[in-house]
Motif scaffolding. Sequence first.
Motif, PDB file in Angstrom:
ATOM      1  N   MET A 209       0.821  -1.207   0.000  1.00 48.46           N
ATOM      2  CA  MET A 209       0.000   0.000   0.000  1.00 48.46           C
ATOM      3  C   MET A 209       0.859   1.262   0.000  1.00 48.46           C
ATOM      4  O   MET A 209       0.654   2.176  -0.816  1.00 48.46           O
ATOM      5  N   TYR A 210       1.855   1.328   0.891  1.00 47.84           N
ATOM      6  CA  TYR A 210       2.722   2.510   0.966  1.00 47.84           C
ATOM      7  C   TYR A 210       3.548   2.669  -0.309  1.00 47.84           C
ATOM      8  O   TYR A 210       3.740   3.786  -0.809  1.00 47.84           O
ATOM      9  N   ASN A 211       4.034   1.574  -0.845  1.00 51.44           N
ATOM     10  CA  ASN A 211       4.824   1.623  -2.069  1.00 51.44           C
ATOM     11  C   ASN A 211       4.014   2.214  -3.220  1.00 51.44           C
ATOM     12  O   ASN A 211       4.469   3.104  -3.941  1.00 51.44           O
ATOM     13  N   ASN A 212       2.817   1.692  -3.399  1.00 52.32           N
ATOM     14  CA  ASN A 212       1.981   2.149  -4.511  1.00 52.32           C
ATOM     15  C   ASN A 212       1.457   3.561  -4.282  1.00 52.32           C
ATOM     16  O   ASN A 212       1.292   4.326  -5.232  1.00 52.32           O
ATOM     17  N   LEU A 213       1.194   3.919  -3.022  1.00 53.72           N
ATOM     18  CA  LEU A 213       0.738   5.271  -2.719  1.00 53.72           C
ATOM     19  C   LEU A 213       1.843   6.286  -3.013  1.00 53.72           C
ATOM     20  O   LEU A 213       1.605   7.336  -3.628  1.00 53.72           O
ATOM     21  N   ASN A 214       3.062   5.985  -2.578  1.00 54.49           N
ATOM     22  CA  ASN A 214       4.186   6.867  -2.907  1.00 54.49           C
ATOM     23  C   ASN A 214       4.400   6.949  -4.411  1.00 54.49           C
ATOM     24  O   ASN A 214       4.720   8.010  -4.957  1.00 54.49           O
ATOM     25  N   ALA A 215       4.226   5.813  -5.089  1.00 53.91           N
ATOM     26  CA  ALA A 215       4.437   5.774  -6.536  1.00 53.91           C
ATOM     27  C   ALA A 215       3.466   6.690  -7.277  1.00 53.91           C
ATOM     28  O   ALA A 215       3.820   7.277  -8.302  1.00 53.91           O
ATOM     29  N   LEU A 216       2.238   6.821  -6.759  1.00 54.70           N
ATOM     30  CA  LEU A 216       1.255   7.692  -7.408  1.00 54.70           C
ATOM     31  C   LEU A 216       1.782   9.118  -7.539  1.00 54.70           C
ATOM     32  O   LEU A 216       1.539   9.802  -8.541  1.00 54.70           O
ATOM     33  N   PHE A 217       2.507   9.581  -6.533  1.00 54.19           N
ATOM     34  CA  PHE A 217       3.056  10.944  -6.557  1.00 54.19           C
ATOM     35  C   PHE A 217       4.383  11.002  -7.315  1.00 54.19           C
ATOM     36  O   PHE A 217       4.681  11.999  -7.982  1.00 54.19           O
ATOM     37  N   LEU A 218       5.174   9.942  -7.232  1.00 48.91           N
ATOM     38  CA  LEU A 218       6.456   9.930  -7.933  1.00 48.91           C
ATOM     39  C   LEU A 218       6.274   9.887  -9.446  1.00 48.91           C
ATOM     40  O   LEU A 218       7.108  10.418 -10.197  1.00 48.91           O
ATOM     41  N   PHE A 219       5.197   9.265  -9.898  1.00 45.84           N
ATOM     42  CA  PHE A 219       4.966   9.165 -11.337  1.00 45.84           C
ATOM     43  C   PHE A 219       4.534  10.492 -11.975  1.00 45.84           C
ATOM     44  O   PHE A 219       4.750  10.707 -13.177  1.00 45.84           O
ATOM     45  N   LEU A 220       3.924  11.375 -11.194  1.00 42.51           N
ATOM     46  CA  LEU A 220       3.372  12.612 -11.757  1.00 42.51           C
ATOM     47  C   LEU A 220       4.425  13.466 -12.470  1.00 42.51           C
ATOM     48  O   LEU A 220       4.223  13.856 -13.626  1.00 42.51           O
TER      49      LEU A 220
END
Length: 348
Positions: A209-220
């Motif tokens: 969950m934390y990995n994918n949540l952080n990824a949502l912002f890193l991808f932007l």
Amino acid sequence: MAPRSTEERSRMDGYMKVFTAVAAYWIFSIGLVFINKYLLSSDELKLDAPLFVTWYQCLVTVFLCLGLSFLSQTFPKAISFPQMSFDQKISREVLPLSIMFVGMISFNNLCLKYVGVSFYYVGRSLTTVFNVVCTYLILGEKTSGQAIACCFLIIAGFFMGVDQEDATGSLSISGVVYGVLASLCVALNAIYTKRVLPSVGDNLWRLTMYNNLNALFLFLPLMLFSGEFGEVIYFPKLFDIVFWTVMTISGVFGFMMGYVTGWQIQATSPLTHNISGTAKAAAQTVIAVAYWSEVKTLLWWISNAVVLFGSAAYTYVQKKAMDKKSSLSNKPLDRRPLMSTKVEEEEV
């Protein structure tokens, strides 16, 4: 026919449990690769936005984690899933791993975009090699001579595969480069996962969950600088229900990979999981060649066999080393997957 004894029924139930776990792993793993290939490079879609596709899959995973957490609290007897809550401190601690995670899934999908499914496994086959190198450089852990020999076998198979892919006229230099970078990120992801797990109470679902949540912002920012926002806005099938259905299915398959991987390891063993993954890669290659009616040379097939044999041999050698170490220390065997097993798959 005489009725089966309790022992026979128990043995048959055990076989069915193993068969179901392995079958689920194969279905979701192979299915995810083919679905991603369709989304990333099919003539029907022509959406040149691999980062956006990956970002949406992360979004689906976050919603599934939160949804299952809510349902497990509402119906605790029916659903068992860890409680999900957001903590900024934990998010910051997981961030270094999330950067590796973003690199891993991005380069995985970029590799898949430019190479065929049949070459995908060979293109990303250096994960084991990078795992050995990074484990030594970062953790200071040495590897046996037999394991290193297996790595050289994998490298030989990789270069032979690249040469034969070039001979067939289907080689993509970009795809190979992305595959090598994906292999590096997979190895680093495994190492950083080991470091970060204590921050989330050694719970892989919370880490997911934390990995994918952080990824949502890193991808932007990555999507902004790559110009993918424009590609998505002007995509002719942006409001096509079929497109979003396939996108969502790919996200569900990505989420389920975390479950079926753990299920297969629990139902069998880490060694069997690695063997199953190797056999799955071989089956995936054969299916892809047959599906797209590709014509491959004998040396091309040999290169695949060399990589598969090298990977299987490395798994066997490492398992023997773990068993020996465990017997010397009189401690129970570690039931977690070997470092050489990619978060594979992971295995996108």
